[in-house]
Design a protein around this motif. Sequence first.
Motif, PDB file in Angstrom:
ATOM      1  N   ILE A   1       3.625  -1.190   3.950  1.00  0.00           N
ATOM      2  CA  ILE A   1       2.980   0.100   3.741  1.00  0.00           C
ATOM      3  C   ILE A   1       4.009   1.211   3.696  1.00  0.00           C
ATOM      4  O   ILE A   1       4.939   1.261   4.504  1.00  0.00           O
ATOM      5  N   THR A   2       3.824   2.116   2.747  1.00  0.00           N
ATOM      6  CA  THR A   2       4.638   3.328   2.675  1.00  0.00           C
ATOM      7  C   THR A   2       3.718   4.503   2.372  1.00  0.00           C
ATOM      8  O   THR A   2       2.775   4.372   1.593  1.00  0.00           O
ATOM      9  N   THR A   3       3.961   5.637   3.013  1.00  0.00           N
ATOM     10  CA  THR A   3       3.114   6.813   2.792  1.00  0.00           C
ATOM     11  C   THR A   3       3.972   8.079   2.758  1.00  0.00           C
ATOM     12  O   THR A   3       5.130   8.072   3.182  1.00  0.00           O
ATOM     13  N   HIS A   4       3.352   9.154   2.281  1.00  0.00           N
ATOM     14  CA  HIS A   4       4.018  10.454   2.340  1.00  0.00           C
ATOM     15  C   HIS A   4       4.179  10.879   3.793  1.00  0.00           C
ATOM     16  O   HIS A   4       3.524  10.365   4.702  1.00  0.00           O
ATOM     17  N   GLY A   5       5.065  11.848   4.000  1.00  0.00           N
ATOM     18  CA  GLY A   5       5.333  12.325   5.350  1.00  0.00           C
ATOM     19  C   GLY A   5       4.394  13.440   5.763  1.00  0.00           C
ATOM     20  O   GLY A   5       3.404  13.748   5.088  1.00  0.00           O
ATOM     21  N   ALA A   6       4.718  14.060   6.897  1.00  0.00           N
ATOM     22  CA  ALA A   6       3.953  15.175   7.462  1.00  0.00           C
ATOM     23  C   ALA A   6       2.491  14.815   7.672  1.00  0.00           C
ATOM     24  O   ALA A   6       1.592  15.620   7.425  1.00  0.00           O
ATOM     25  N   ALA A   7       2.250  13.592   8.120  1.00  0.00           N
ATOM     26  CA  ALA A   7       0.887  13.144   8.424  1.00  0.00           C
ATOM     27  C   ALA A   7       0.930  12.213   9.616  1.00  0.00           C
ATOM     28  O   ALA A   7       1.698  11.239   9.618  1.00  0.00           O
ATOM     29  N   PHE A   8       0.088  12.508  10.618  1.00  0.00           N
ATOM     30  CA  PHE A   8       0.035  11.708  11.841  1.00  0.00           C
ATOM     31  C   PHE A   8      -1.415  11.529  12.259  1.00  0.00           C
ATOM     32  O   PHE A   8      -2.245  12.407  12.040  1.00  0.00           O
ATOM     33  N   CYS A   9      -1.696  10.376  12.877  1.00  0.00           N
ATOM     34  CA  CYS A   9      -3.068  10.037  13.266  1.00  0.00           C
ATOM     35  C   CYS A   9      -3.146   9.821  14.772  1.00  0.00           C
ATOM     36  O   CYS A   9      -2.278   9.153  15.357  1.00  0.00           O
ATOM     37  N   ALA A  10      -4.200  10.345  15.384  1.00  0.00           N
ATOM     38  CA  ALA A  10      -4.457  10.149  16.804  1.00  0.00           C
ATOM     39  C   ALA A  10      -5.576   9.126  16.964  1.00  0.00           C
ATOM     40  O   ALA A  10      -6.632   9.261  16.353  1.00  0.00           O
ATOM     41  N   ILE A  11      -5.336   8.087  17.780  1.00  0.00           N
ATOM     42  CA  ILE A  11      -6.350   7.065  17.996  1.00  0.00           C
ATOM     43  C   ILE A  11      -6.594   6.858  19.490  1.00  0.00           C
ATOM     44  O   ILE A  11      -5.737   7.167  20.325  1.00  0.00           O
ATOM     45  N   ASP A  12      -7.777   6.338  19.792  1.00  0.00           N
ATOM     46  CA  ASP A  12      -8.065   5.861  21.141  1.00  0.00           C
ATOM     47  C   ASP A  12      -8.281   4.360  21.058  1.00  0.00           C
ATOM     48  O   ASP A  12      -7.773   3.701  20.156  1.00  0.00           O
ATOM     49  N   GLY A  13      -9.030   3.787  21.963  1.00  0.00           N
ATOM     50  CA  GLY A  13      -9.241   2.346  21.944  1.00  0.00           C
ATOM     51  C   GLY A  13     -10.125   1.860  20.820  1.00  0.00           C
ATOM     52  O   GLY A  13     -10.134   0.664  20.500  1.00  0.00           O
ATOM     53  N   GLN A  14     -10.883   2.758  20.175  1.00  0.00           N
ATOM     54  CA  GLN A  14     -11.819   2.361  19.134  1.00  0.00           C
ATOM     55  C   GLN A  14     -11.373   2.742  17.714  1.00  0.00           C
ATOM     56  O   GLN A  14     -11.664   2.038  16.756  1.00  0.00           O
ATOM     57  N   GLY A  15     -10.689   3.854  17.568  1.00  0.00           N
ATOM     58  CA  GLY A  15     -10.310   4.302  16.233  1.00  0.00           C
ATOM     59  C   GLY A  15      -9.818   5.727  16.267  1.00  0.00           C
ATOM     60  O   GLY A  15      -9.297   6.208  17.285  1.00  0.00           O
ATOM     61  N   LEU A  16      -9.977   6.436  15.150  1.00  0.00           N
ATOM     62  CA  LEU A  16      -9.473   7.799  15.042  1.00  0.00           C
ATOM     63  C   LEU A  16     -10.154   8.737  16.035  1.00  0.00           C
ATOM     64  O   LEU A  16     -11.374   8.770  16.128  1.00  0.00           O
ATOM     65  N   VAL A  17      -9.353   9.486  16.747  1.00  0.00           N
ATOM     66  CA  VAL A  17      -9.865  10.579  17.562  1.00  0.00           C
ATOM     67  C   VAL A  17      -9.897  11.853  16.723  1.00  0.00           C
ATOM     68  O   VAL A  17     -10.868  12.608  16.746  1.00  0.00           O
TER      69      VAL A  17
ATOM     70  N   LEU B   1       0.864  -1.171   0.000  1.00  0.00           N
ATOM     71  CA  LEU B   1       0.000   0.000   0.000  1.00  0.00           C
ATOM     72  C   LEU B   1       0.902   1.223   0.000  1.00  0.00           C
ATOM     73  O   LEU B   1       1.656   1.450   0.950  1.00  0.00           O
ATOM     74  N   ASP B   2       0.854   1.995  -1.078  1.00  0.00           N
ATOM     75  CA  ASP B   2       1.719   3.160  -1.273  1.00  0.00           C
ATOM     76  C   ASP B   2       0.819   4.395  -1.379  1.00  0.00           C
ATOM     77  O   ASP B   2       0.193   4.631  -2.406  1.00  0.00           O
ATOM     78  N   ILE B   3       0.754   5.171  -0.303  1.00  0.00           N
ATOM     79  CA  ILE B   3      -0.122   6.340  -0.262  1.00  0.00           C
ATOM     80  C   ILE B   3       0.716   7.599  -0.443  1.00  0.00           C
ATOM     81  O   ILE B   3       1.452   8.011   0.456  1.00  0.00           O
ATOM     82  N   GLY B   4       0.604   8.192  -1.622  1.00  0.00           N
ATOM     83  CA  GLY B   4       1.236   9.473  -1.876  1.00  0.00           C
ATOM     84  C   GLY B   4       0.274  10.596  -1.570  1.00  0.00           C
ATOM     85  O   GLY B   4      -0.876  10.371  -1.185  1.00  0.00           O
ATOM     86  N   LYS B   5       0.715  11.824  -1.782  1.00  0.00           N
ATOM     87  CA  LYS B   5      -0.153  12.965  -1.510  1.00  0.00           C
ATOM     88  C   LYS B   5      -1.307  13.041  -2.499  1.00  0.00           C
ATOM     89  O   LYS B   5      -2.429  13.400  -2.144  1.00  0.00           O
ATOM     90  N   THR B   6      -1.047  12.652  -3.752  1.00  0.00           N
ATOM     91  CA  THR B   6      -2.056  12.775  -4.802  1.00  0.00           C
ATOM     92  C   THR B   6      -2.859  11.499  -4.982  1.00  0.00           C
ATOM     93  O   THR B   6      -4.085  11.539  -5.129  1.00  0.00           O
ATOM     94  N   ASN B   7      -2.173  10.362  -4.977  1.00  0.00           N
ATOM     95  CA  ASN B   7      -2.834   9.085  -5.240  1.00  0.00           C
ATOM     96  C   ASN B   7      -2.415   8.033  -4.222  1.00  0.00           C
ATOM     97  O   ASN B   7      -1.300   8.073  -3.687  1.00  0.00           O
ATOM     98  N   ALA B   8      -3.308   7.089  -3.991  1.00  0.00           N
ATOM     99  CA  ALA B   8      -2.984   5.874  -3.242  1.00  0.00           C
ATOM    100  C   ALA B   8      -2.897   4.726  -4.234  1.00  0.00           C
ATOM    101  O   ALA B   8      -3.706   4.627  -5.166  1.00  0.00           O
ATOM    102  N   LYS B   9      -1.898   3.863  -4.047  1.00  0.00           N
ATOM    103  CA  LYS B   9      -1.698   2.732  -4.949  1.00  0.00           C
ATOM    104  C   LYS B   9      -1.662   1.438  -4.160  1.00  0.00           C
ATOM    105  O   LYS B   9      -1.062   1.382  -3.081  1.00  0.00           O
ATOM    106  N   LEU B  10      -2.284   0.442  -4.704  1.00  0.00           N
ATOM    107  CA  LEU B  10      -2.269  -0.897  -4.131  1.00  0.00           C
ATOM    108  C   LEU B  10      -1.603  -1.799  -5.163  1.00  0.00           C
ATOM    109  O   LEU B  10      -2.107  -1.951  -6.283  1.00  0.00           O
ATOM    110  N   ILE B  11      -0.465  -2.389  -4.792  1.00  0.00           N
ATOM    111  CA  ILE B  11       0.353  -3.118  -5.761  1.00  0.00           C
ATOM    112  C   ILE B  11       0.629  -4.518  -5.221  1.00  0.00           C
ATOM    113  O   ILE B  11       1.145  -4.672  -4.106  1.00  0.00           O
ATOM    114  N   LEU B  12       0.304  -5.513  -6.013  1.00  0.00           N
ATOM    115  CA  LEU B  12       0.552  -6.912  -5.653  1.00  0.00           C
ATOM    116  C   LEU B  12       1.818  -7.376  -6.357  1.00  0.00           C
ATOM    117  O   LEU B  12       1.930  -7.289  -7.581  1.00  0.00           O
TER     118      LEU B  12
END
Length: 453
Positions: free
Chosen positions: A71-87, A7-18
């Motif tokens: 998985i690889t993604t673009h930088g400058a992105a962070f996610c906050a989660i609790d016990g269930q999912g995204l906060v 899973l390669d998530i860039g800023k413009t597109n996400a790609k799924l490659i097998l």
Amino acid sequence: MTHTLVLDIGKTNAKLILINEDGEVLARHVQANVPFEGPGYLALGTDSIEAWLMATIPRLPDRQHIGHISITTHGAAFCAIDGQGLVLPPMDYEWDGYGRYRSEFQCLVDDFEYMGSPDLPLGLNAGLQLYWLQQTQPTAWQRIRHWLPYPQYWAWWFSGQVASEVSSLGCHTHLWSPADGDFAHWTKTSGIAALFAPLRQAWEVLGPLRPELAAGTGLPGTCLVHVGVHDSNACLARHLRAVPGATVVSTGTWCVVMAPGSETTGLDPDLDQLVNVSVEGRPVPTTRFMGGREFAVLCAGADPSLSTLAALVDVQAQGWSVTPSIADSVGPFQGHQGQVWRYGQLEAGGVINVPLHLRPALAARYCAEVTAQLVDSIAPAGANTSAVVVEGPLAGNEVYRSSLHACLGRRKLLRSVDELEGTARGAWMLADWSARAGLSSWYEALTDISVEV
């Protein structure tokens, strides 16, 4: 169970490659990324990517043979989660509504020599994003159990296990000290560092696929999810052991120059120089310019395939040249307006005065000249005679290759001839790091200087 799903998530597109065990691409799917209005800021569309994954994975061939997810993604992105999912949904780094909090943040953080991270526009310093959220979203902040870098958020989504990883923490975030190999001082005193999930290495296995995802996608329940990696560092990872000490030039919208064999002292943030952190935890001098975008601007409507060595001969014979910077708000020549010249005289009309069929060759030579300056700026030839590896779209441009070879002098220049982009190849390699890290079958040595520049 030998296939790897990247899973390669860039800023413009996400790609799924097998990709199979031999490194061959069996399937590729692409989804455009669309931001949305979050709680007071522009946010990344995690819900749309999740829906796309759930619709796309069940249609992949040979799902029963998929044993790894990387998985690889673009930088400058962070996610906050609790016990269930995204906060809090991850902030889009192109949002710029920080107001007075930007100056507060800049007074709070450590200096460049300690962090290796310059002050960048918008939200490209991800520490600013977290500081703003801490100050403006106190109720939501109290619910946060873990902060996760973006690759590790998706690894958590697949596996249910949490981790952090140094290549994402150390990519111009202001969160990390490459010299100390630890969180920056201000993140500790502010309480932000304590909220990050434990550190793991990019190639480590977090755990198997969550049972409900296995049931919903048709993937084997024994499929292993790896920690994941920042995209520029995924690209670097594929070369770290195959060509030890090489300076890597990754071309695309941004041309990023990474020199793992060089010293980090003496870097200048005003020249868009910084310190990245490799997957192995080592500080990596880095610099960049918007090569792909500048190439397109200088083509000015001309077909890029017109960039031929014959056209370059005509460019030189007619005395055309370009001085930086075409994208004058970023890169090492910020504030300098790019100019087009002929026989040393300024062309007031700019690139439009250049014959249409010569523009792509002129653009490629200009990009090669700037690239060579960037290589020399962080990996001086006198101190570092290691090879230079170039990959990405410009690596396929014969004028760029020839001109770069000439500009680099006696340095050995290698071109990646891998049809798979470096980010995805690096992620694939990290799914079996011990076995794949030294693969060197995708390189072509460039030895002929067809046109002197």
